[in-house]
Design an enzyme around this catalytic site. Structure first.
Site, PDB file in Angstrom:
ATOM      1  N   ASP A 146       0.918  -1.373  -0.167  1.00  0.00           N
ATOM      2  CA  ASP A 146      -0.033  -0.118  -0.070  1.00  0.00           C
ATOM      3  C   ASP A 146       0.697   1.353   0.091  1.00  0.00           C
ATOM      4  OD1 ASP A 146      -2.329  -1.389  -0.419  1.00  0.00           O
ATOM      5  OD2 ASP A 146      -2.902  -1.150   1.847  1.00  0.00           O
ATOM      6  N   TYR A 182      -9.927  -0.970   1.702  1.00  0.00           N
ATOM      7  CA  TYR A 182      -9.739  -1.235   3.293  1.00  0.00           C
ATOM      8  C   TYR A 182      -9.361   0.112   4.020  1.00  0.00           C
ATOM      9  CZ  TYR A 182      -9.705  -6.176   3.940  1.00  0.00           C
ATOM     10  OH  TYR A 182     -10.097  -7.516   3.963  1.00  0.00           O
TER      11      TYR A 182
HETATM   12 CU   LIG Z   1      -8.686  -8.724   4.314  1.00  0.00          CU
END
Ligand SMILES: [Cu+2]
Ligand SMILES: *[C@@H]1O[C@H](CO)[C@@H](O)[C@H](O)[C@H]1NC(C)=O
Ligand SMILES: *[C@@H]1O[C@H](CO)[C@@H](O)[C@H](O)[C@H]1NC(C)=O
Ligand SMILES: *[C@@H]1O[C@H](CO)[C@@H](O)[C@H](O)[C@H]1NC(C)=O
Ligand SMILES: *[C@@H]1O[C@H](CO)[C@@H](O)[C@H](O)[C@H]1NC(C)=O
Ligand SMILES: *[C@@H]1O[C@H](CO)[C@@H](O)[C@H](O)[C@H]1NC(C)=O
EC number: 1.4.3.-
Length: 809
Positions: free
Chosen positions: A427, A515
Site C-alpha cells: 500500500d 480497506y
Molecule cells: Cu482482508
C-alpha cells in the site's frame, strides 16, 4: 504566494446532547472527599471543581444542580518541546520551492504532469526524506546542529533513451544556493539505485490512459457477449454507454522488462469491491509505444482464450454460462442502519462513552508536534508514503525507542482466477499516507479528542486533510494493577489496592481503496506501549466459483466469494533502550530432567528453566511455538538496582503472523520483510526503510531487497533495529459483509519494561484507591489523594466534519 482555502462542509449539525447529570436520589457525581465512610450516602453539596475551560459552554441545563460544563473539549495544555522536530514533514513553502527548482532544471526537461504523455518526463510526487539518525543524535545530545531537511522526488522519465522512474533527493532545505538535486540512490540496494525500469514503475493515469484504447477495442468487440455473460458493457471509463468498472491490481511486471495488465470487471457503485464479475482481460503493455500493446487473452468460466475469436467461438457454441447474476444495487453492502434486521432492546439509548471529563492529562506542543503524557514524551511525523511516524519516544526522561513507524501494508490473495491468484498489494505504492483522512468524533475517536490535520503535496499544491489524526486518553476498562490482601480480621481482608487503568492513543485511519486500516499507538501508564492495527472496509472479493469447493473462501453473496488473503503490516521499531547500544536477549523455556537431593523418591524429574542467550547476528526470526521464547531488547551497560540488565520486552499480542506464501512468483523477492514474524538489524543511515514504494511491480528483480540487510553483522551491544509484522490470515466469512469488522480483524504487539526499573511504575499514580477496613468499626476508608470526581455536566456536540483543501496559487 497566497493561499486559497476551499472548505467543503460535509455536515454541520449543531445538536447538543446533555448525557450525564446527577440523577435523582443517589448522586453518582457526589463530592468524593479524601475519606469516605461506608454508611448512608452523605448528601454533601455538589462541588464546583473543574469548571469547564476553553470550550466552556457555561452551565449545564435541565437538572437541579447548577453545574459547569465538563472540560471534555478543552485543549491539551501547551508544552514546549525540548528540541525542534527534526523528523517532521517538509513545509508547503519548501515543497513549492523544490517543485520550482526541479522545473527550472533544463536537464530534467519536465512537463506539467496534468498534460504529460508516456514519452514525457514529469514529477510523480514529492515527499519528505528521512533524516539520518547519525546527524540527529548529536543534535539531541546537544553537541550538534539540527540537521537540515531534504525532500525526495520521484520523476517519471518517459522522455529519455531508456525510460524509467528516477528518484532524487533535494536539499538542504529551504532552497538556497547550497541546495542540490542529486540521485537518491543510497537507500536502495537492488543495484539500480533510485532508478526503476519503465515497465516496473507505478502504473499511473498516464499509463492507464495509454492502454485504454486497446481495452476498449477488445471489450467493444465482445460487447454483445459481455452483456449476456456478465450483465454489462465497457466502451471506456468515460463513455456514457459503459455499465461496468474496470480495475487492475499489482504486480504488473516480474522484473521490469515487460508490463502486463490484468483487468477485472465489476459492477460500478459504492460497493464495487463486493460485486466482481466473471471476466478478465489480460493485456501486455510494455514500453512507451502503444503500438506494441497486445491482447494476451480473455478469461471467463475459468477458461483462457488467447484471442477474441476463440472467446466468441466458445460463446457461440454455448460453452460459456453465467451461473450467478451479480448484484447491481449496493444497498445490502452499505455501512448504514438496516431496518429489516429489526431492533434490539435498549438500542435507543445513548451508548457509553469514554470522555476526558477531568480535563486533558497530556500536553501538546502544536508547532513541534510533541506530546507529553504521564511520563511519556514523543514527536510525531508524517509522510505521504508511510503515514504517521513516532520519534524519540521516552519514558520518564529515558529513551526507549528512537523511531516507531509503519513500513508497509502488504496483502496477498489466492484463488483460481487471474486476479485473485496474482494480486499482491504494497500500500505504500499508493502513498498510503495520502489516504489518512477524516475521523468521525465520538465514533472513530472519543468526543473531545485532539484532532490534527495531515498535509501532503500534490504537485506544487498542498493538500490538507483535517481531523486525520486523533490523540486521546481513554479508560482501558481494567485497573492496571490491584490486590485484595487476605484478612485474618473480621472483615475478610486487610486492604484493597487498585490503580485506574487509562492509556493515551494516537490514531489514524487510512482508507486505501477498499480497506480502512486503523493504526493505533497506545501508551500505558506503567511504561509499556502497544501497537495495534485493525482492518475494516470491503473485501476484495472474487466471483463465486462453486467448483473450488470453498478452498479460496466461502460464498458471501449470490455471486460473490470472499477471497482468502493475508494482510501483513510491517513495522520498524528502532529501540534505543537508555542509549543506542543494545542487545537482543532471548530467554527460552526449556525442559530439563534433573535431580534434587531432597527428592530422592523422584530420581530424575522434569522441570522448566530459562536458557538465556544473546542473539549474535542480524536475522529474521519467528515467535516460538507455545510462546516459549521471550525476546528483550536490553542495555548491557545499564543495570537496575538489582543488577539486572535494563530492557524492554517485545510481547506478542494478537495475530502475530507472517505472509504465508514463501515462493510465489508475485511476492518472491520484493516482499521478504513480510515473511518472518520478527527481524533484527544494525541501524544504518542507508537502511531507513524496509521496502521501496515501487517494489511491488518487481517481484523478481526488486529495487529494494530487505534480505540484503542481513549480512551477519554483530548485533551485540550495537544500535539495533527491530522489525515486526502484524496482520491476519483473512479467513473471510459472511460477516465480512457489508464490511470487515474491527473487533475481529485486529493485530497487536506490546513493548513492556523488563527490569528497566526496580519496580512497577504504578506507585506514583494517584488515580487509585487504597481501601482499608477500620480495625474497630469495619467501616471502609478510601484514600483518594484529593482527586475529586468532577461535578459537572457533560455536553456533547455532534462533530462538524469538513474536508479542507489548501491550494497554493
Ligand atoms: Cu482482508
Ligand atoms: C524534452 O522532452 C520533450 C518531451 O516531453 C522532448 O520532445 C524533447 O525532445 C526533450 N528535450 C530534450 C532536450 O531532451
Ligand atoms: C527478466 O525476465 C525475462 C523473462 O524471464 C528474462 O528473459 C530477462 O532476462 C530478465 N531480465 C532481467 C533484467 O532480469
Ligand atoms: C525426561 O525423562 C523422560 C523419561 O525418561 C523422557 O520421556 C523425557 O523426554 C525427558 N525430558 C527431557 C526434557 O529430556
Ligand atoms: C540454549 O540456547 C542456546 C542458544 O540458542 C542453544 O545453543 C542451546 O542448545 C540451548 N540449551 C538448551 C539446554 O536448550
Ligand atoms: C544520509 O546518510 C547516507 C549514508 O551515509 C548518505 O549517503 C546520505 O547522503 C545522507 N543523507 C543526508 C540527507 O545527509
Amino acid at each position: 504566494m497566497s493561499l486559497k482555502r476551499i472548505l467543503v462542509a460535509l455536515a454541520a449539525m449543531a445538536a447538543t446532547q446533555v448525557v450525564a447529570a446527577p440523577a435523582n436520589g443517589f448522586d453518582p457525581l457526589e463530592d468524593f472527599t479524601t475519606i469516605h465512610k461506608r454508611g448512608p450516602p452523605g448528601k454533601s453539596n455538589p462541588s464546583k471543581g473543574n469548571p469547564g475551560k476553553g470550550h466552556g459552554k457555561g452551565h449545564g441545563h435541565g437538572h437541579d444542580g447548577d453545574y459547569e460544563t465538563c472540560d471534555t473539549y478543552g485543549a491539551a495544555p501547551a508544552t514546549k518541546a525540548p528540541k525542534a522536530n527534526v523528523w517532521g514533514p517538509i513545509t508547503p513553502a519548501d515543497n513549492a520551492a523544490v517543485w520550482d527548482l526541479l522545473h527550472a532544471d533544463a536537464s530534467l526537461n519536465l512537463t506539467d504532469p496534468s498534460k504529460a504523455v508516456l514519452t514525457d518526463n514529469y514529477v510523480f510526487w514529492i515527499d519528505t526524506l528521512h533524516t539520518n539518525k547519525t546527524d540527529v543524535l548529536p543534535y539531541l545530545e546537544g553537541t550538534g546542529e539540527a540537521p537540515p531537511k531534504y525532500a525526495r522526488a520521484i520523476i517519471f522519465r518517459g522522455g529519455i533513451a531508456e525510460p524509467d522512474s528516477m528518484e532524487f533527493m533535494v536539499g538542504p532545505l529551504p532552497v538556497g544556493p547550497e541546495t542540490k538535486i542529486s540521485p537518491l540512490d543510497y537507500i536502495y540496494n537492488g543495484g539500480r539505485g533510485g532508478s526503476v525500469p519503465f515497465n516496473g514503475r507505478y502504473f499511473d493515469s498516464v499509463r492507464s490512459a495509454a492502454t485504454e484504447p486497446l481495452l476498449v477495442s477488445v471489450m467493444s468487440d465482445v460487447a454483445d457477449i459481455t452483456e449476456q455473460l456478465i450483465g454489462g458493457v465497457f466502451y471506456g471509463g468515460s463513455d456514457k454507454r459503459t455499465t461496468l468498472t474496470s480495475t487492475t491490481g499489482t504486480p504488473m511486471s516480474y522484473n521490469g522488462t515487460t508490463t502486463y495488465r490484468t483487468v477485472m470487471f465489476r459492477n460500478p457503485g459504492p460497493a464495487t469491491y463486493l460485486t466482481p464479475l466473471d471476466l478478465f482481460v489480460l493485456l501486455d503493455c510494455p514500453g512507451t509505444d502503444p503500438s506494441h500493446f497486445k491482447l494476451k487473452g480473455l478469461v471467463t468460466n475459468q477458461r483462457f482464450f488467447p484471442t477474441v475469436a476463440e472467446f466468441r467461438a466458445a460463446y457461440e457454441k454455448g460453452e460459456l454460462k453465467r451461473e450467478f447474476v451479480q448484484e447491481r444495487e449496493p444497498e445490502w453492502a452499505l455501512v448504514k442502519n438496516t431496518p429489516e434486521m429489526g431492533t434490539r432492546a435498549l438500542e435507543e439509548r445513548f451508548a457509553p462513552q469514554t470522555l476526558e471529563i477531568g480535563g486533558k492529562r497530556y500536553k501538546f506542543d502544536e508547532a513541534e508536534k510533541y506530546v507529553e503524557y504521564m511520563g511519556w514524551s514523543f514527536y510525531l511525523s508524517f509522510t505521504r508514503t508511510l503515514g504517521v511516524m513516532l520519534y524519540d519516544i521516552k519514558f520518564k526522561g529515558e529513551s526507549v525507542i528512537y523511531e516507531l513507524s509503519l513500513q508497509e501494508a502488504a496483502a496477498q490473495y489466492a484463488g483460481h482466477s487471474p486476479k485473485s491468484a496474482a494480486t499482491v498489494y504494497h500500500d505504500t505504492y499508493y502513498s498510503l499516507g495520502t489516504d489518512v483522512a477524516t475521523l468521525v468524533e465520538g465514533f472513530d475517536c472519543p468526543y473531545g479528542s485532539t484532532f490534527l490535520p495531515i498535509t501532503y503535496y500534490s504537485g506544487n499544491k498542498q493538500v490538507t486533510h483535517p481531523n486525520a489524526i486523533c490523540i486521546f486518553e481513554a479508560d482501558i476498562g481494567i485497573p492496571i494493577s490491584r490486590h485484595r490482601t487476605g484478612g485474618n480480621n473480621d472483615y475478610g481482608f486487610q486492604n484493597i489496592g487498585t490503580v485506574k487503568g487509562t492509556a493515551l492513543t494516537v490514531r489514524s485511519i487510512a482508507t486505501i481503496g477498499n480497506y480502512d486500516y486503523m493504526f493505533d499507538y497506545q501508551f500505558h501508564l506503567e511504561g509499556s506501549m502497544e501497537v495495534h492495527v485493525r482492518a475494516s472496509g470491503y473485501l476484495q472479493s472474487s466471483y463465486y466459483y462453486p467448483a473450488e469447493g470453498g478452498k479460496f473462501g466461502p460464498r458471501v453473496q449470490v455471486a460473490t466469494e470472499g477471497s482468502l488473503h493475508d494482510h501483513i503490516l510491517t513495522y520498524k521499531a528502532d529501540f534505543d533502550v537508555v542509549g543506542t547500544k543494545n542487545s537482543l536477549e532471548v530467554s527460552e523455556i526449556v525442559l530439563v530432567n534433573q535431580t534434587q537431593e531432597w527428592y530422592p523418591e523422584l530420581g530424575s524429574f522434569e522441570q522448566m528453566q530459562l536458557n538465556i542467550s544473546t542473539m549474535q547476528t542480524e536475522q529474521q526470526f519467528n515467535w516460538a511455538p507455545n510462546g516459549g521464547k521471550m525476546f528483550c531488547v536490553v542495555n548491557e551497560n545499564e543495570k537496575n538496582r538489582w543488577g539486572e540488565k535494563r530492557g524492554y520486552r517485545i510481547v506478542p499480542g494478537k495475530s502475530n503472523i507472517h505472509l504465508s506464501p514463501m515462493n510465489s512468483p508475485f511476492s518472491k523477492h520484493q516482499s521478504p520483510f513480510a515473511k518472518s514474524h520478527l527481524a533484527v538489524t544494525v541501524q544504518h543511515d542507508n537502511e531507513p526503510y524496509a521496502n521501496s514504494v515501487q517494489n511491488v511491480n518487481l517481484p523478481s528483480a526488486p529495487q529494494q531487497d530487505f534480505l540484503k540487510f542481513f549480512d551477519d553483522e554483530s548485533i551485540v551491544n550495537e544500535d539495533i533495529v527491530m522489525w515486526f509484522n502484524l496482520g491476519m490470515h483473512h479467513f473471510t466469512r459472511a460477516e465480512d459483509i457489508p464490511v470487515t469488522l474491527y473487533t475481529d480483524a485486529h493485530s497487536s504487539i506490546m513493548f513492556a519494561p523488563q527490569n528497566f526499573f526496580d519496580r512497577a511504575q504504578d506507585g506514583d499514580l494517584q488515580n487509585r484507591r487504597w481501601v482499608v477496613p477500620d480495625a474497630e468499626t469495619g467501616e471502609l476508608e478510601y484514600e483518594t489523594h484529593g482527586i475529586e470526581m468532577p461535578t459537572c455536566a457533560v455536553e456533547l456536540t455532534e462533530p462538524v466534519l469538513s474536508i479542507e483543501k489548501f491550494t497554493s496559487v
